[in-house]
Scaffold this motif. Structure first.
Motif, short mmCIF file in Angstrom:
data_model
loop_
_atom_site.label_atom_id
_atom_site.label_comp_id
_atom_site.label_asym_id
_atom_site.label_seq_id
_atom_site.Cartn_x
_atom_site.Cartn_y
_atom_site.Cartn_z
N VAL A 31 0.84 -1.20 0.00
CA VAL A 31 0.00 0.00 0.00
C VAL A 31 0.87 1.25 0.00
CG1 VAL A 31 -1.61 1.38 1.38
CG2 VAL A 31 -2.01 -1.07 1.08
N GLY A 32 1.88 1.28 0.87
CA GLY A 32 2.75 2.44 0.95
C GLY A 32 3.48 2.72 -0.35
N ILE A 33 4.05 1.67 -0.94
CA ILE A 33 4.76 1.83 -2.21
C ILE A 33 3.80 2.21 -3.33
CG2 ILE A 33 6.12 0.62 -3.97
CD1 ILE A 33 7.47 -0.93 -1.73
N ALA A 34 2.61 1.58 -3.33
CA ALA A 34 1.62 1.88 -4.36
C ALA A 34 1.18 3.34 -4.31
CB ALA A 34 0.41 0.96 -4.22
N VAL A 35 1.00 3.86 -3.10
CA VAL A 35 0.62 5.27 -2.94
C VAL A 35 1.72 6.17 -3.50
CG1 VAL A 35 0.24 7.10 -1.25
CG2 VAL A 35 -0.94 4.92 -0.99
N ILE A 36 2.97 5.86 -3.18
CA ILE A 36 4.10 6.66 -3.68
C ILE A 36 4.16 6.62 -5.20
CG2 ILE A 36 6.62 6.85 -3.73
CD1 ILE A 36 6.60 5.72 -0.85
N VAL A 37 4.05 5.41 -5.75
CA VAL A 37 4.10 5.25 -7.21
C VAL A 37 2.97 6.00 -7.89
CG1 VAL A 37 3.89 3.57 -9.08
CG2 VAL A 37 5.29 3.03 -7.09
N LEU A 38 1.75 5.85 -7.34
CA LEU A 38 0.58 6.49 -7.94
C LEU A 38 0.71 8.01 -7.91
CD1 LEU A 38 -2.23 5.85 -9.16
CD2 LEU A 38 -3.18 6.13 -6.87
N LEU A 39 1.15 8.54 -6.80
CA LEU A 39 1.27 10.00 -6.67
C LEU A 39 2.35 10.55 -7.60
CD1 LEU A 39 0.93 10.43 -2.79
CD2 LEU A 39 -0.78 10.96 -4.55
N PHE A 48 9.01 14.35 -2.74
CA PHE A 48 9.04 14.63 -1.30
C PHE A 48 7.64 14.46 -0.70
CE2 PHE A 48 8.17 18.00 1.88
CZ PHE A 48 8.84 17.44 2.96
N LEU A 49 6.65 15.07 -1.34
CA LEU A 49 5.28 14.96 -0.84
C LEU A 49 4.77 13.52 -0.98
CD1 LEU A 49 3.76 18.26 -2.31
CD2 LEU A 49 4.44 17.81 0.06
N SER A 50 5.13 12.87 -2.07
CA SER A 50 4.69 11.49 -2.30
C SER A 50 5.24 10.55 -1.23
CB SER A 50 5.13 11.03 -3.69
OG SER A 50 4.59 11.86 -4.71
N LEU A 51 6.53 10.70 -0.91
CA LEU A 51 7.14 9.86 0.11
C LEU A 51 6.54 10.15 1.50
CD1 LEU A 51 10.84 10.03 -1.10
CD2 LEU A 51 9.56 7.92 -0.70
N THR A 52 6.24 11.41 1.76
CA THR A 52 5.64 11.77 3.05
C THR A 52 4.26 11.14 3.20
OG1 THR A 52 6.82 13.88 3.04
CG2 THR A 52 4.93 13.68 4.52
N ILE A 53 3.43 11.30 2.18
CA ILE A 53 2.07 10.73 2.22
C ILE A 53 2.14 9.21 2.23
CG2 ILE A 53 -0.10 10.53 0.95
CD1 ILE A 53 0.44 13.39 -0.12
N GLY A 54 3.07 8.64 1.43
CA GLY A 54 3.22 7.19 1.39
C GLY A 54 3.64 6.62 2.74
N SER A 55 4.46 7.34 3.48
CA SER A 55 4.88 6.89 4.80
C SER A 55 3.70 6.84 5.76
CB SER A 55 5.97 7.82 5.36
OG SER A 55 7.11 7.82 4.54
N LEU A 56 2.85 7.87 5.69
CA LEU A 56 1.66 7.89 6.55
C LEU A 56 0.68 6.77 6.15
CD1 LEU A 56 1.04 11.75 6.72
CD2 LEU A 56 2.16 10.29 8.42
N ALA A 57 0.55 6.54 4.85
CA ALA A 57 -0.31 5.45 4.38
C ALA A 57 0.24 4.10 4.84
CB ALA A 57 -0.42 5.49 2.86
N LEU A 58 1.56 3.97 4.82
CA LEU A 58 2.20 2.74 5.29
C LEU A 58 1.87 2.49 6.76
CD1 LEU A 58 4.40 0.45 5.09
CD2 LEU A 58 6.07 2.21 5.70
N GLY A 59 2.02 3.52 7.58
CA GLY A 59 1.72 3.37 9.01
C GLY A 59 0.26 3.05 9.26
#
Length: 465
Positions: A31-39, A48-59
């Motif tokens: 999920v975390g990686i998919a969010v980063i890739v999609l963004l 930077f924003l993609s990794l930040t949001i992806g980290s929160l989605a991961l958690g």
């Protein structure tokens, strides 16, 4: 061990911030990686924003308390920027001094003056390797590609025959040799020895650059035969300078931090006594911070003052060199935050358990993870940082040399098959005047060769040392 390393080790061995099982953690990673890739790919959001949001989605997907997930991301961002941010800044200053003083052109002119039709591809790979050592990849392309176009036109050379070696030299340095941001971040995440990683990185980089550069260029030139685009051959700005630093002084300045860091690694191997005075001295002068700082201070005189720059001009160069790396620092920092979130929710231990169950080589696993993230995001730096965070626990019981090889395996995987989601793909396409198909047959295939050859050499070295 530094206080930063101790803090990272303590964070790596702390209790997970979630009680999720392996299955849920695996889903959370996807999920975390998919969010980063999609963004990054679909919505074109900054990494930077993609990794930040992806980290929160991961958690969130791992059912971690939001406050603890935020704390993990923040801690990882801070420790990563604190560990490599200054080094990236110093590398940027050194690269800017090299370019603006005419030192880079001095290297180019000296080598090309001694090259002929047969040796020209090798000369271009050598130029790219030397200049690419302190420069970011995108800066190296901007600096070198106009030179490639100029040489191809004036010397009536095949554009691919000399262009591919130059690109290979740049790319290999970018993925395998510090002080580039990716390798530095991976060294920081895995807690590897920088001097040993640098030495092994150069050892892997040389044959890799030869195979993916001059050797592959013979075939690339047959598949894609194009003329240099007329509108993209600019005047070289260094011709406006009254004088330039000499070839020997320029090369010596660029290689100074490499020599200092390698001397530290060599003395540690030969002497192996922390109380020895020689080793204590090399531990200081060979540390990345001191080595790069010394190179920058020396470059202000050997490059800047040699080109006739006054103090005001040198100050301006430093200011301008730091502006473009703000985005890189944020991306690297956010990647460190993503890495720490992965570790704190227990993904590192999950990877460790799986690697034991599957009996898969940690180096091969690291390479495959980096390949997957590279193909998905298009960013070698994002792939390096994310993969290094995933495989960092595997380095706990490794020797110093194998920790360095783990860093290089991640770097090699991060270069695999650059395609349409990579900014470098479009830069090369436009500079060379190629269509998408031609770019895939040359640039993308060259990147894949680098990744596979380097990965193979790393696995081979792991059996020897």
């Amino acid at each position: 061990m530094s206080s930063l390393s101790v803090e990272m080790l303590a964070a790596d061995t702390a209790e997970p911030i979630t009680s999720a099982g392996h299955a849920q953690l695996g889903i959370a990673v996807l999920v975390g990686i998919a969010v980063i890739v999609l963004l990054i790919t679909k919505f074109k959001l900054h990494a930077f924003l993609s990794l930040t949001i992806g980290s929160l989605a991961l958690g969130a997907a791992a059912a971690a308390p939001l406050d603890k997930a935020i704390a993990s991301f923040t801690a990882g961002l801070g420790s990563t920027v604190g560990g490599v941010g200054v080094l990236i800044a110093l590398g940027a200053i050194l690269g800017k001094l090299l370019a603006d003083s005419g030192g880079a052109d001095q290297i180019v002119d000296t080598i090309l003056a001694k090259a002929n039709q047969r040796t020209m591809p090798w000369a271009m790979a050598l130029i790219a390797g030397i200049i690419g050592l302190p420069l970011f990849f995108e800066v190296g392309i901007v600096l070198l590609i106009p030179v490639v176009l100029l040489v191809a036109k004036r010397g009536n050379y095949s554009l691919m025959r000399i262009g591919i070696p130059a690109l290979a030299g740049l790319s290999v340095m970018h993925g395998l040799v510090p002080p580039h941001p990716g390798p530095l971040a991976a060294i920081d995440a895995i807690d590897a020895n920088l001097g040993v990683t640098l030495a092994l990185g150069v050892l892997v980089a040389l044959p890799t650059a030869i195979i993916a550069g001059p050797v592959f260029a013979r075939y690339a030139a047959r598949w894609v035969d194009i003329a240099p685009p007329e509108g993209l051959i600019p005047q070289r700005p260094s011709e406006e300078l009254e004088r330039r630093p000499s070839f020997a002084v320029t090369v010596g300045t660029v290689l100074l931090p490499v020599v200092l860091m390698l001397s530290k690694a060599l003395v540690e191997i030969v002497v192996d006594d922390p109380e020895n005075h020689v080793q204590r001295v090399t531990d200081v002068v060979g540390s990345p911070l001191i080595a790069l700082l010394a190179a920058v201070l020396v470059a202000m005189f050997t490059l800047g003052r040699a080109a006739g720059f006054a103090r005001e001009r040198l100050s301006t160069i430093v200011d301008k060199s730091l502006i473009p790396i703000a985005g890189i620092l944020l991306i690297v920092g956010a990647g460190g935050g993503f890495k720490q979130t992965l570790i704190d929710i227990g993904v590192g231990q999950m990877i460790l358990d799986f690697s034991n169950d599957w009996n898969v080589s940690p180096l091969l696993l690291a390479w495959l993870i980096a390949v997957g993230i590279r193909l998905a995001t298009g960013s070698a730096t994002v792939a390096t940082i994310s993969a290094a965070g995933l495989v960092a626990p595997l380095a706990a019981d490794m020797s110093t040399t194998h920790q360095a090889l783990l860093v290089l395996a991640v770097g090699a995987g991060s270069l695999f098959f650059s395609h349409v989601n990579d900014a470098g793909f479009w830069m090369v396409k436009e500079y060379f005047g190629m269509n998408v198909g031609q770019t895939i047959k040359t640039w993308s295939l060259m990147e894949t060769i680098i990744s596979v050859v380097a990965g193979g050499l790393i696995l081979l070295l792991s059996l020897i040392i």
